[in-house]
Design a protein around this motif. Structure first.
Motif, PDB file in Angstrom:
ATOM      1  N   ASP A   1       0.816  -1.226   0.000  1.00 37.22           N
ATOM      2  CA  ASP A   1       0.000   0.000   0.000  1.00 37.22           C
ATOM      3  C   ASP A   1       0.844   1.269   0.000  1.00 37.22           C
ATOM      4  N   VAL A   2       2.027   1.197   0.613  1.00 45.25           N
ATOM      5  CA  VAL A   2       2.847   2.416   0.716  1.00 45.25           C
ATOM      6  C   VAL A   2       4.197   2.240   0.017  1.00 45.25           C
ATOM      7  N   MET A   3       4.214   1.287  -0.926  1.00 51.16           N
ATOM      8  CA  MET A   3       5.485   0.966  -1.593  1.00 51.16           C
ATOM      9  C   MET A   3       6.091   2.198  -2.274  1.00 51.16           C
ATOM     10  N   ASP A   4       5.250   2.994  -2.954  1.00 50.90           N
ATOM     11  CA  ASP A   4       5.789   4.186  -3.635  1.00 50.90           C
ATOM     12  C   ASP A   4       6.384   5.160  -2.629  1.00 50.90           C
ATOM     13  N   GLU A   5       5.671   5.358  -1.553  1.00 50.32           N
ATOM     14  CA  GLU A   5       6.193   6.300  -0.549  1.00 50.32           C
ATOM     15  C   GLU A   5       7.535   5.815   0.003  1.00 50.32           C
ATOM     16  N   ILE A   6       7.622   4.530   0.237  1.00 46.63           N
ATOM     17  CA  ILE A   6       8.895   3.996   0.767  1.00 46.63           C
ATOM     18  C   ILE A   6      10.006   4.217  -0.261  1.00 46.63           C
ATOM     19  N   MET A   7       9.713   3.857  -1.519  1.00 42.67           N
ATOM     20  CA  MET A   7      10.766   3.883  -2.524  1.00 42.67           C
ATOM     21  C   MET A   7      11.136   5.308  -2.943  1.00 42.67           C
TER      22      MET A   7
ATOM     23  N   ASP B   1      19.907  -3.285   7.241  1.00 47.19           N
ATOM     24  CA  ASP B   1      19.869  -2.482   8.467  1.00 47.19           C
ATOM     25  C   ASP B   1      18.591  -2.746   9.240  1.00 47.19           C
ATOM     26  N   VAL B   2      17.479  -2.852   8.504  1.00 48.51           N
ATOM     27  CA  VAL B   2      16.211  -3.140   9.182  1.00 48.51           C
ATOM     28  C   VAL B   2      15.533  -4.318   8.484  1.00 48.51           C
ATOM     29  N   PHE B   3      14.669  -4.982   9.240  1.00 48.31           N
ATOM     30  CA  PHE B   3      13.994  -6.178   8.739  1.00 48.31           C
ATOM     31  C   PHE B   3      12.491  -5.996   8.980  1.00 48.31           C
ATOM     32  N   LEU B   4      11.681  -6.184   7.941  1.00 51.28           N
ATOM     33  CA  LEU B   4      10.247  -5.896   8.088  1.00 51.28           C
ATOM     34  C   LEU B   4       9.416  -7.135   8.399  1.00 51.28           C
ATOM     35  N   MET B   5       8.561  -7.028   9.402  1.00 53.53           N
ATOM     36  CA  MET B   5       7.605  -8.089   9.733  1.00 53.53           C
ATOM     37  C   MET B   5       6.306  -7.474  10.243  1.00 53.53           C
ATOM     38  N   PRO B   6       5.544  -6.865   9.329  1.00 53.62           N
ATOM     39  CA  PRO B   6       4.310  -6.212   9.780  1.00 53.62           C
ATOM     40  C   PRO B   6       3.123  -7.176   9.813  1.00 53.62           C
ATOM     41  N   SER B   7       3.340  -8.366  10.352  1.00 49.73           N
ATOM     42  CA  SER B   7       2.388  -9.473  10.208  1.00 49.73           C
ATOM     43  C   SER B   7       0.957  -9.155  10.662  1.00 49.73           C
ATOM     44  N   ARG B   8       0.018  -9.731   9.933  1.00 51.55           N
ATOM     45  CA  ARG B   8      -1.406  -9.633  10.312  1.00 51.55           C
ATOM     46  C   ARG B   8      -1.596 -10.438  11.599  1.00 51.55           C
ATOM     47  N   PHE B   9      -1.038 -11.635  11.623  1.00 48.18           N
ATOM     48  CA  PHE B   9      -0.919 -12.393  12.872  1.00 48.18           C
ATOM     49  C   PHE B   9       0.406 -13.148  12.807  1.00 48.18           C
ATOM     50  N   GLU B  10       0.966 -13.461  13.963  1.00 44.23           N
ATOM     51  CA  GLU B  10       2.265 -14.150  13.959  1.00 44.23           C
ATOM     52  C   GLU B  10       2.395 -14.990  15.223  1.00 44.23           C
TER      53      GLU B  10
ATOM     54  N   THR C   1      20.333  -6.915  13.060  1.00 41.46           N
ATOM     55  CA  THR C   1      19.497  -6.197  12.088  1.00 41.46           C
ATOM     56  C   THR C   1      18.177  -5.863  12.780  1.00 41.46           C
ATOM     57  N   ILE C   2      17.782  -4.604  12.708  1.00 40.24           N
ATOM     58  CA  ILE C   2      16.725  -4.117  13.595  1.00 40.24           C
ATOM     59  C   ILE C   2      15.328  -4.402  13.024  1.00 40.24           C
ATOM     60  N   PRO C   3      14.506  -5.165  13.759  1.00 44.50           N
ATOM     61  CA  PRO C   3      13.182  -5.516  13.235  1.00 44.50           C
ATOM     62  C   PRO C   3      12.150  -4.400  13.386  1.00 44.50           C
ATOM     63  N   ILE C   4      11.318  -4.287  12.367  1.00 45.66           N
ATOM     64  CA  ILE C   4      10.160  -3.379  12.434  1.00 45.66           C
ATOM     65  C   ILE C   4       8.941  -4.280  12.336  1.00 45.66           C
TER      66      ILE C   4
ATOM     67  N   ALA D   1       6.063   3.663  11.745  1.00 41.05           N
ATOM     68  CA  ALA D   1       7.134   2.935  12.447  1.00 41.05           C
ATOM     69  C   ALA D   1       8.402   2.899  11.594  1.00 41.05           C
ATOM     70  N   LEU D   2       8.219   2.652  10.296  1.00 44.74           N
ATOM     71  CA  LEU D   2       9.385   2.600   9.400  1.00 44.74           C
ATOM     72  C   LEU D   2      10.085   3.960   9.362  1.00 44.74           C
ATOM     73  N   LYS D   3       9.279   5.029   9.292  1.00 45.09           N
ATOM     74  CA  LYS D   3       9.884   6.377   9.253  1.00 45.09           C
ATOM     75  C   LYS D   3      10.633   6.685  10.543  1.00 45.09           C
ATOM     76  N   ARG D   4      10.068   6.256  11.662  1.00 46.22           N
ATOM     77  CA  ARG D   4      10.750   6.484  12.940  1.00 46.22           C
ATOM     78  C   ARG D   4      12.117   5.785  12.936  1.00 46.22           C
ATOM     79  N   ALA D   5      12.128   4.572  12.403  1.00 43.11           N
ATOM     80  CA  ALA D   5      13.380   3.816  12.364  1.00 43.11           C
ATOM     81  C   ALA D   5      14.397   4.533  11.476  1.00 43.11           C
ATOM     82  N   ILE D   6      13.948   4.963  10.312  1.00 41.61           N
ATOM     83  CA  ILE D   6      14.870   5.601   9.368  1.00 41.61           C
ATOM     84  C   ILE D   6      15.416   6.900   9.955  1.00 41.61           C
ATOM     85  N   LYS D   7      14.556   7.593  10.690  1.00 43.62           N
ATOM     86  CA  LYS D   7      14.998   8.839  11.302  1.00 43.62           C
ATOM     87  C   LYS D   7      16.106   8.575  12.330  1.00 43.62           C
TER      88      LYS D   7
END
Ligand code: GLC
Length: 494
Positions: A321-327, A377-386, A400-403, A440-446
């Motif tokens: 959903d936010v791929m363009d914003e990230i890239m 540097d960061v690893f993404l796991m925005p799971s719906r359930f886990e 490597t820092i998880p988000i 959360a991703l933006k906070r990490a990047i900051k």
């Protein structure tokens, strides 16, 4: 069994690493039993022998297994795996249930006759025990494939003295997959209508393997404390919440560990340059080498990594959903995974759109996975359930820092940096929305860009954290003892 004494444990799983693997279940089944054995218990593992498993096995026994009105031959084979105890290398038996009819195929699951294939497995496991002369105190079943073992043990085998003292523990690794088949399953099970009731294995008109486990086992556990709570709710319960609430007294949560030998940045031969807490600056060499390997320009910008089965569970929609914003921000992105073609194609499209910043590799590739864990540097796991999640544990092990979205095992293992700058080991969010994820991703990047010392501390804390099996294996031993006690109490009542 006397309390305090060592236990005899049969660990049953449809997949066990390194022999066969589609997901985290195999990693757990390939490392928890070794830890339990290293603690002095007599542990044996059993799994089906799929066609792809070729490594040196020896013949142990063969016998017929009754499947409805037919008899199918089962051959039990055996190999050993190594584990370390007191500095010595020891061996633990792994048994394979072999059947030309059911398992001589390329894949592991998703065949029309999966109900028969796993009923056969469950029956063969129980029938194997007298033939290998092993009387476990506990049969530890995992996920739906093994559910009927609990049913068969309690409804049938318990009557025979050889089995009468065996107890069962059933672990839920993922409630989404339940093994829901037709009523016809009763035929191959050779069980009557009496087990096909809502109190037993009937589920919305079908025969449910997971339910057969959950109803009949002595103790249930889920792979994290939070998931053990979540499965009692409608949102995460996958329609089993009623039953799980009913069995709440017997439901526990134990977070998974990972093998600290297999996953060790200081010795891992798969990564480009080894490192540890003492020389973690060398982690950067892994980043540069990864960039080179996947075809990204050398850069110190934040490198975002993903290694997953590409399924909806993993929260990939939030990312897309936010791929363009990230890239469009100053980052690089690398994804490795295989799965649902919808996600494979979507990510590939974005990689074509951002060729200098984003790489997508649609493969199952253990070496590259380790290189992404160590080089990102960061690893993404925005799971719906886990239920537990192993990716965040591996990434932490590699600094490597998880988000992550705070759910299930992610909630139990990742603490938000902003919530506690001194203890945080990642970045978390709660609402299942792409805004919350992006935030959360933006906070990490900051923090990465503006507070390099804080980022260094994050890496150090990640490298220091301990998610090896030791603590969790001790909890499992307590659960096993509880299962034995429960079983003994039931015996007395009977
Ligand atoms: C399943 C779950 C995952 C868990 C793993 C091992 O793959 O989805 O969260 O870590 O099982 O228990």
């Amino acid at each position: 069994m006397q309390t305090g004494s060592k236990l005899k444990i049969l660990y049953v799983s449809a997949e066990v690493s390194p022999f066969a693997k589609t997901g985290g279940l195999a990693d757990v089944a390939g490392s928890l039993p070794q830890t339990l054995a290293a603690m002095g218990n007599d542990v044996r593992v059993v799994m089906p022998r799929y066609k792809t498993i070729k490594s040196g096995m020896s013949y142990v026994a063969d016998f017929p297994v009754v499947m409805g009105d037919r008899r199918e031959t089962c051959i039990v084979r055996e190999t050993e795996t190594n584990y370390k105890a007191d500095g010595k290398t020891m061996k633990m038996p792994v048994y394979f249930i072999d059947s030309y009819h059911y398992y001589d195929r390329e894949g592991i699951y998703c065949y029309m006759d999966d109900a028969d294939r796993f009923v056969f497995f469950c029956k063969a496991v129980l029938e194997m025990l007298p033939r290998i002369n092993f009387q476990p105190d506990v049969i530890h079943c995992n996920d739906w494939h093994t559910g009927p073992i609990c049913l068969l043990l309690k409804e049938k085998y318990k009557r025979y003295p050889f089995y009468s003292n065996m107890s069962a523990v059933f672990t839920i690794h993922n409630l989404e997959y339940q093994g829901h088949f037709s009523k016809d399953t009763l035929r191959v099970l050779n069980m009557g209508e009496d087990v096909f009731t809502p109190e037993k294995a009937e589920f919305y008109g079908g025969f449910n393997f997971m339910k057969a486990g959950l109803v009949y086992t002595d103790i249930i556990n889920a792979v994290s404390e939070t998931y053990a709570e979540e499965v009692k709710t409608e949102r995460y319960g996958e329609k089993m919440e009623g039953l799980l609430n009913k069995r709440a007294k017997d439901l526990y949560g134990i977070v998974n560990g990972i093998s600290y030998e297999e996953f060790n940045p200081a010795e891992d031969p798969k990564i480009y340059k080894n490192y540890s807490l003492e020389n973690y600056e060398d982690k950067k060499q892994n980043k540069y080498a990864l960039q080179k390997e996947v075809g990204l320009p050398k850069s110190d910008k934040p490198l975002i990594g993903i290694v997953h089965r590409l399924t909806a569970q993993k929260g990939l929609d939030l990312i897309l959903d936010v791929m363009d914003e990230i890239m469009e921000s100053d980052v690089q992105f690398v994804l490795l995974g295989l799965g649902d073609p919808y996600y494979e194609n979507k990510f590939k499209e974005y990689a074509e759109k951002y060729p200098d910043k984003m790489k997508v590799i649609i493969e199952f590739n253990v070496t590259l996975a380790q290189r992404i864990y160590s080089g990102s540097d960061v690893f993404l796991m925005p799971s719906r359930f886990e239920p537990c999640g192993l990716g965040q544990l591996i990434s932490l092990r590699y600094g490597t820092i998880p988000i992550v979205r705070s759910t299930g095992g992610l909630a139990d293992t990742v603490l938000d940096f902003n919530a506690d700058e001194k203890q945080g080991n990642g970045f978390t969010f709660t609402d299942y929305t792409s805004e919350a994820f992006l935030n959360a991703l933006k906070r990490a990047i900051k923090v990465y860009n503006q507070k390099p010392e804080a980022w260094d501390m994050l890496i150090q804390r990640a490298l220091e954290s301990d998610f090896s099996w030791k603590t969790s294996a001790e909890k499992y031993l307590k659960l096993y003892k509880l299962a034995v006690e429960k079983q003994e109490a039931k015996e007395k009542l009977a």
